[in-house]
Motif scaffolding. Structure first.
Motif, PDB file in Angstrom:
ATOM      1  N   ARG A  33       2.684  97.242  75.381  1.00  0.00           N
ATOM      2  CA  ARG A  33       2.300  98.524  74.763  1.00  0.00           C
ATOM      3  C   ARG A  33       3.465  99.104  73.967  1.00  0.00           C
ATOM      4  N   LEU A  34       4.653  98.947  74.541  1.00  0.00           N
ATOM      5  CA  LEU A  34       5.853  99.442  73.877  1.00  0.00           C
ATOM      6  C   LEU A  34       6.175  98.584  72.655  1.00  0.00           C
ATOM      7  N   TYR A  35       6.150  97.260  72.854  1.00  0.00           N
ATOM      8  CA  TYR A  35       6.480  96.324  71.782  1.00  0.00           C
ATOM      9  C   TYR A  35       5.561  96.525  70.581  1.00  0.00           C
ATOM     10  N   GLY A  36       4.294  96.783  70.856  1.00  0.00           N
ATOM     11  CA  GLY A  36       3.336  97.033  69.781  1.00  0.00           C
ATOM     12  C   GLY A  36       3.770  98.230  68.937  1.00  0.00           C
ATOM     13  N   THR A  37       4.185  99.283  69.614  1.00  0.00           N
ATOM     14  CA  THR A  37       4.607 100.498  68.913  1.00  0.00           C
ATOM     15  C   THR A  37       5.865 100.233  68.078  1.00  0.00           C
ATOM     16  N   VAL A  38       6.816  99.515  68.659  1.00  0.00           N
ATOM     17  CA  VAL A  38       8.056  99.176  67.950  1.00  0.00           C
ATOM     18  C   VAL A  38       7.728  98.340  66.703  1.00  0.00           C
TER      19      VAL A  38
ATOM     20  N   GLU B 107      15.302 105.054  75.124  1.00  0.00           N
ATOM     21  CA  GLU B 107      16.403 104.123  75.304  1.00  0.00           C
ATOM     22  C   GLU B 107      16.165 103.336  76.608  1.00  0.00           C
ATOM     23  N   PRO B 108      16.785 102.173  76.767  1.00  0.00           N
ATOM     24  CA  PRO B 108      16.559 101.395  77.995  1.00  0.00           C
ATOM     25  C   PRO B 108      17.235 102.007  79.234  1.00  0.00           C
TER      26      PRO B 108
ATOM     27  N   ASP C  56      15.962  98.079  67.547  1.00  0.00           N
ATOM     28  CA  ASP C  56      14.608  97.805  68.061  1.00  0.00           C
ATOM     29  C   ASP C  56      14.661  97.004  69.359  1.00  0.00           C
ATOM     30  N   TYR C  57      15.680  97.261  70.151  1.00  0.00           N
ATOM     31  CA  TYR C  57      15.878  96.640  71.474  1.00  0.00           C
ATOM     32  C   TYR C  57      16.257  95.162  71.412  1.00  0.00           C
TER      33      TYR C  57
ATOM     34  N   SER D 201      10.747  93.574  74.093  1.00  0.00           N
ATOM     35  CA  SER D 201      11.486  94.848  74.098  1.00  0.00           C
ATOM     36  C   SER D 201      12.377  95.019  75.333  1.00  0.00           C
ATOM     37  N   PHE D 202      11.820  94.838  76.540  1.00  0.00           N
ATOM     38  CA  PHE D 202      12.643  95.010  77.740  1.00  0.00           C
ATOM     39  C   PHE D 202      13.847  94.058  77.684  1.00  0.00           C
ATOM     40  N   ALA D 203      13.619  92.841  77.191  1.00  0.00           N
ATOM     41  CA  ALA D 203      14.716  91.863  77.057  1.00  0.00           C
ATOM     42  C   ALA D 203      14.392  90.955  75.874  1.00  0.00           C
ATOM     43  N   GLU D 204      14.668  91.465  74.679  1.00  0.00           N
ATOM     44  CA  GLU D 204      14.280  90.793  73.428  1.00  0.00           C
ATOM     45  C   GLU D 204      15.466  89.977  72.917  1.00  0.00           C
ATOM     46  N   ASN D 205      15.540  88.731  73.370  1.00  0.00           N
ATOM     47  CA  ASN D 205      16.688  87.871  73.078  1.00  0.00           C
ATOM     48  C   ASN D 205      16.444  87.100  71.778  1.00  0.00           C
TER      49      ASN D 205
END
Lengths: 562, 104
Positions: free
Chosen positions: A275-280, A338-339, A451-452, A514-518
């Motif tokens: 849901r977060l990644y979609g918004t980003v 922010e994380p 963007d994380y 997003s939580f861990a976008e490597n």
């Protein structure tokens, strides 16, 4: 500095949701002496200061605890401890009923049953949930509360807990506390990364800005094993006020829309990180800002939203009223925060066994500091407080010896505090140190401004810069105890930052967007269906990969895993 | 976003100082409460609820859309009476009964 020395059976560090509930549970054994050390005041400290709008972890009728485990496992893409999730889930309803007995208002239907919101939530009035818990703690004869005492370090000898050191945040008093068992319930870590509103409203954030990762840092410095710090939590919130979106999204309900009015949530999936990644992504690709589509809701619904937000995030109601336009007239703009590192939402924290004992003998962890068991929310934190308290009671049966005092070590710690109070102000101020840390983490370790996203090159620079800053922070100067508190809040966040960076480096995949976008490893890989754990050894953060504890298995500490 | 404490109303009872989860409020030499770390307020409104003399109001910083209105709250039994006052002095109140659960 005056010294106060205390001996107790159980020391609880942090009187938030988990800590208070553990104290209430321990209150049933009147012979056990319990002390809560809390850096503010348990009446309004921790995550629930402003209140909470719903119970988000509850087993509704027709569901079983295993359903909740399955939901968490899916949301965490497999990196959870199923043993911990199950033992928590089995207690969710019991602790809810206990809270109702203590005075929490829960909405009921005509058949006297709780009114549910979706599969896992029930409706409450949680504005005064923290005073309710605090009152119940005060009624326990064997529990003493030390408000306004900040704990900074454990006393550990040969991997056995003996107590903790701290100081009064107002008066020049050094605390030397000895305990047979210690429960860490200090909450997670906010303020590591540059926040959404870095200026005047810098503390208008999702997680309590006063939860600065003390419990994590103390454990890390004592060599305790930590897990899954790379699974950062980033909340999707109402823009500016950083108020919750769930109340609107699930309660009204409202869909996520982009600037063109298109519903985009279905394109990316519905887990928390998706849901977060979609918004980003919508923002990055030029289709922002993003909203929750509330325009057109009834005035009745709008009034109820005003009240609901006053009960948990009053700034949102003020914002609507001040703008002269409520959610019925305008959609609610949303953004990612922010994380944070918070084990009550994701799986970061102490590596514990099913009793919530850490890898340090006699040291337990519950709530946001305990790892492996995400989606705890309020009731999960209560459940873990209860599990840990019960385990501590049986631990005390076989560990009756009073810990021996260590005057030399205590003197060293007191001198460390006194050094900050006596040394001259260098060019680096407390304020600058915080800004510097947050800027490093934001730019090099995947904050809002990138963007994380991060890669190995950036993370390595982040670690180098954080290490330099840690060195410089030794020269910080405190005019009074209030300054000293803020110096330690930075010290603990810097320790946590180093571990976050080490974990982000270690997981060579992107398991959670997003939580861990490597960006070096943008895909998910089967190979990484394992836990990334770490320990600080001789000042280095060493990574240990562990196999998953899945359904039907139960992890137990052994001499070799301690 | 932060709070404003009115020294003319404050009676120096220290209830807000005791309750603030961030240890942000201190007592000055005149025996009045003041917010030492005004940028560090989380907006939990615990201090507003503790204050018996309505000396504390909460406001949004301009960086998050604040335009001079304040929010305050008084408690009467089970009721929280929230008051929003705009710069023109116009007041809007919302009453929330603590015994009523949220509908959402």
């Amino acid at each position: 500095m005056e010294t106060k020395k205390i001996h107790t059976d159980v020391l609880i560090i942090g009187g938030g949701t988990a800590g208070c509930y553990a104290a209430i549970t321990l209150g049933k054994e009147k012979d056990v002496k319990v002390l809560i050390a809390e850096k503010a005041n348990i009446k309004r400290s921790g995550c629930l200061a402003a209140g909470v709008n719903a119970i988000n972890a509850y087993i509704t009728e027709g569901r079983v605890p295993q359903d909740y485990v399955d939901y968490c496992k899916k949301d965490g893409a497999g990196i959870v401890r199923e043993d911990l999730l199950l033992s928590m889930s089995e207690r969710l309803n019991e602790v809810t009923e206990n809270m109702e007995k203590l005075g929490l208002v829960i909405l009921k239907d005509e058949n006297n049953k709780y009114v549910t919101r979706g599969n896992r939530n029930i409706k409450i009035n949680g504005e005064n949930i923290k005073p309710i818990l605090a009152d119940a703690v005060k009624k326990q004869e064997n529990v003493t509360v030390l408000n306004h005492v900040n704990i900074t370090d454990y006393i550990v000898e040969k991997n056995q807990i003996k107590g903790a050191y701290g100081f009064d945040v107002n008066e020049q008093v050094f605390y030397e506390i000895y305990a047979k068992a210690v429960l860490c319930s200090t909450g997670g870590a906010a303020g590591l990364y540059r926040p959404n509103n870095p200026g005047f409203s810098r503390h208008k954030m999702w997680y309590p800005p006063f939860n600065t990762g003390a419990g994590y840092a103390m454990g890390i410095l004592a060599g305790a094993e930590m897990t899954t710090f790379e699974m950062r939590f980033i909340a999707l919130r109402c823009k500016d006020t950083i108020a919750p979106t769930g109340t609107i999204a699930q309660g009204v309900p409202a869909k996520q829309l982009n600037a063109k009015g298109e519903v985009y949530e279905t394109k990316y999936g519905l887990t928390t990180s998706q849901r977060l990644y979609g918004t980003v992504t919508e923002n990055r690709e030029g289709r922002g800002p993003c909203y929750l589509g509330t325009k057109g809701i009834s005035s009745e619904q709008e009034k109820d939203l005003f009240k609901a937000y006053l009960n948990m995030a009053p700034s949102q109601t003020l914002k609507w009223l001040e703008a002269g336009q409520g959610p019925s007239q305008q959609n609610v703009e949303i953004e990612g925060t922010e994380p944070y590192i918070v084990g009550g939402h994701t799986a970061s924290g102490y590596w514990v066994d099913n009793n919530r004992e850490t890898t340090v003998h006699g040291l337990y962890a519950a709530g946001d500091v305990a790892g492996g068991c995400p989606q705890k929310y309020v009731t999960g934190a209560l459940a873990e407080g209860e599990i840990a308290a019960e385990a501590i009671l049986s631990y005390l049966q076989t560990h009756k010896e009073v810990p021996e005092e260590d005057a030399v070590k205590a003197k060293e710690k007191q001198q460390e505090y006194e050094t900050y109070l006596s040394q001259k102000q260098s060019l680096l101020t407390i304020e600058q140190a915080e800004e510097s840390m947050q800027k490093i983490m934001d730019e090099y370790a995947g904050g809002i401004s990138t963007d994380y996203q991060y890669n190995e090159s950036r993370l390595k620079l982040a670690d180098e810069k954080i290490c330099n800053l840690m060195e410089d922070c030794k020269k910080l100067s405190a005019e009074d105890m209030d300054d000293l508190l803020r110096i330690y809040e930075i010290r603990e966040r810097l320790v946590v930052c180093r571990v976050v960076i080490a974990h982000l480096l270690a997981r060579k995949e992107t398991r959670w967007h997003s939580f861990a976008e490597n960006m070096d490893y943008p895909d998910q890989s089967e190979e990484w269906l394992k836990y990334v754990n770490s320990r600080m050894e001789n000042g280095n953060i060493n990574i240990y990969l562990r196999e998953l504890v899945t359904g039907g298995m139960a992890y137990e500490h052994t001499d070799s895993t301690r | 976003m932060s709070i404003r404490i009115r020294p003319d109303k404050c009676v120096g009872c220290k209830r807000c100082i005791e309750a603030c989860p961030g240890n942000l409020i201190k007592l000055n030499e005149q025996g009045k409460a003041w917010i030492k770390h005004e940028k560090d307020c989380w907006g939990c409104t615990s201090c507003l609820k503790e204050c018996k003399v309505d000396a504390i109001a909460f406001f949004l910083g301009a960086d998050i859309g604040g335009r001079g209105s304040t929010l305050s709250v008084t408690q009467k039994g089970d009721r929280n009476i929230w008051k929003v006052e705009n710069p023109a002095g116009e007041i809007q109140t919302i009453e929330v009964n603590k015994k009523d659960a949220n509908k959402y």
